[in-house]
Enzyme design. Structure first.
Site, mmCIF file in Angstrom:
data_model
loop_
_atom_site.group_PDB
_atom_site.id
_atom_site.type_symbol
_atom_site.label_atom_id
_atom_site.label_comp_id
_atom_site.label_asym_id
_atom_site.label_seq_id
_atom_site.Cartn_x
_atom_site.Cartn_y
_atom_site.Cartn_z
ATOM 1 N N ALA A 138 42.250 43.298 45.690
ATOM 2 C CA ALA A 138 41.326 43.936 46.622
ATOM 3 C C ALA A 138 40.166 43.036 47.017
ATOM 4 C CB ALA A 138 40.781 45.209 45.993
ATOM 5 N N ASN A 204 40.194 44.446 37.559
ATOM 6 C CA ASN A 204 40.989 43.209 37.529
ATOM 7 C C ASN A 204 40.367 42.126 38.399
ATOM 8 O OD1 ASN A 204 43.485 43.129 35.933
ATOM 9 N ND2 ASN A 204 44.022 44.974 37.058
ATOM 10 N N HIS A 234 33.777 45.922 47.135
ATOM 11 C CA HIS A 234 33.513 44.754 46.293
ATOM 12 C C HIS A 234 32.491 43.879 47.001
ATOM 13 C CE1 HIS A 234 36.988 45.080 43.426
ATOM 14 N NE2 HIS A 234 37.419 45.866 44.410
#
Length: 281
Positions: A138, A204, A234
């Site tokens: 992502a 992750n 993010h």
């Protein structure tokens, strides 16, 4: 026919790449769906590595082989192995994959918070002449971060903000009253190593940003639950001799698994396209 035409006529098309997928969950299914439209004829899903009790899935391509023992990879001999099953699967299948295929694409990067295991995997890859590739998942901007890290880096902060539903079933429930949360709340601040160990399904990506930049212990991580958020966000902030940047990406949560997003499957697809395609961007 001139010389150039003769050269073109002698070119042989590449054989399809044989892919084995470790895991058979939502990310694996999405990857198969996406690849069917983008890479038809360029890749073949030849195997799914799953538990012996796992039933065949209706979306598995015709002719695919189900394997339950890492030793079976030696007979299957795929070109590339793609892991989408969690960090324990990396431990179970990783060394066999590196010895049987030329490339292992790892989605569950949290497996590499164990330095000894990471060193073992790297040694196996060197001995076998194969390669470990961390999928960016992502996260965007990893190439910029890894390039910036060629000069000294001073600071990297990776912040992950997700809707409350993404943190259900994780230790965040012991820190926050998730159902009663009225506004965004930071519930974790610490190293990337600690974040990925504690929240492997959600964090992750911090291992990827860490291994691209300052490392697991010097990369700072902040985790946020936000009842108003609709997307998984993010943000990576980096500062060093190269200058500074602030990279942010917002991903739509995957309907079948809100802890991840379609970008995870899309990043895997791009890695396969880089192997099978005529041009890489």
């Amino acid at each position: 026919m001139d010389k150039n035409d003769a050269s073109v006529s002698e070119v042989r098309p590449r054989a399809p790449l044989h892919i084995c997928v470790i895991g058979s969950g939502s990310i694996a299914q999405r990857l198969v769906e996406l690849a069917g439209g983008r890479l038809a004829g360029s890749i073949v899903f030849s195997g799914f590595a799953v538990k012996a009790t796992t039933a065949a899935r209706p979306w598995w391509p015709d002719g695919v082989r189900r394997i339950a023992d890492p030793a079976e990879l030696e007979e299957l001999r795929p070109d590339i192995v793609v892991e989408v099953a969690g960090r324990e699967a990396v431990r179970q299948w990783g060394t066999a994959a590196l010895r049987s295929a030329r490339k292992l694409i790892v989605c569950s990067a949290s497996a590499f918070t164990d330095d000894a295991f990471l060193a073992k995997m790297q040694a196996t890859a060197r001995a076998a002449g194969s390669q470990i590739v961390l999928a960016h998942g992502a996260l965007g901007g990893v190439h910029a971060l890894s390039a910036a890290a060629l000069l000294p880096l001073d600071h990297v902060m990776h912040t992950i903000c997700k809707p409350v539903s993404a943190w259900k079933g994780t230790p965040a429930e012991t820190v926050l009253d998730l159902p009663g949360l009225a506004s965004a709340a930071i519930f974790f601040e610490g190293s990337a190593r600690e974040a990925a160990r504690t929240y492997p399904a959600n964090a992750n990506a911090v291992v990827v940003s860490s291994l691209a930049g300052l490392g697991l212990d010097r990369t700072l991580v902040r985790l946020i639950a936000d009842p108003q958020a609709q997307l998984n966000r993010h943000r990576v902030e980096a500062r060093g001799r190269f200058g500074s940047f602030n990279l942010e990406i917002e991903n739509q949560p995957m309907a079948s698994n809100p802890k991840t997003s379609d970008m995870t499957a899309l990043s895997l697809l791009k890695l396969l396209e880089a192997e099978a395609g005529a041009m890489i961007v």
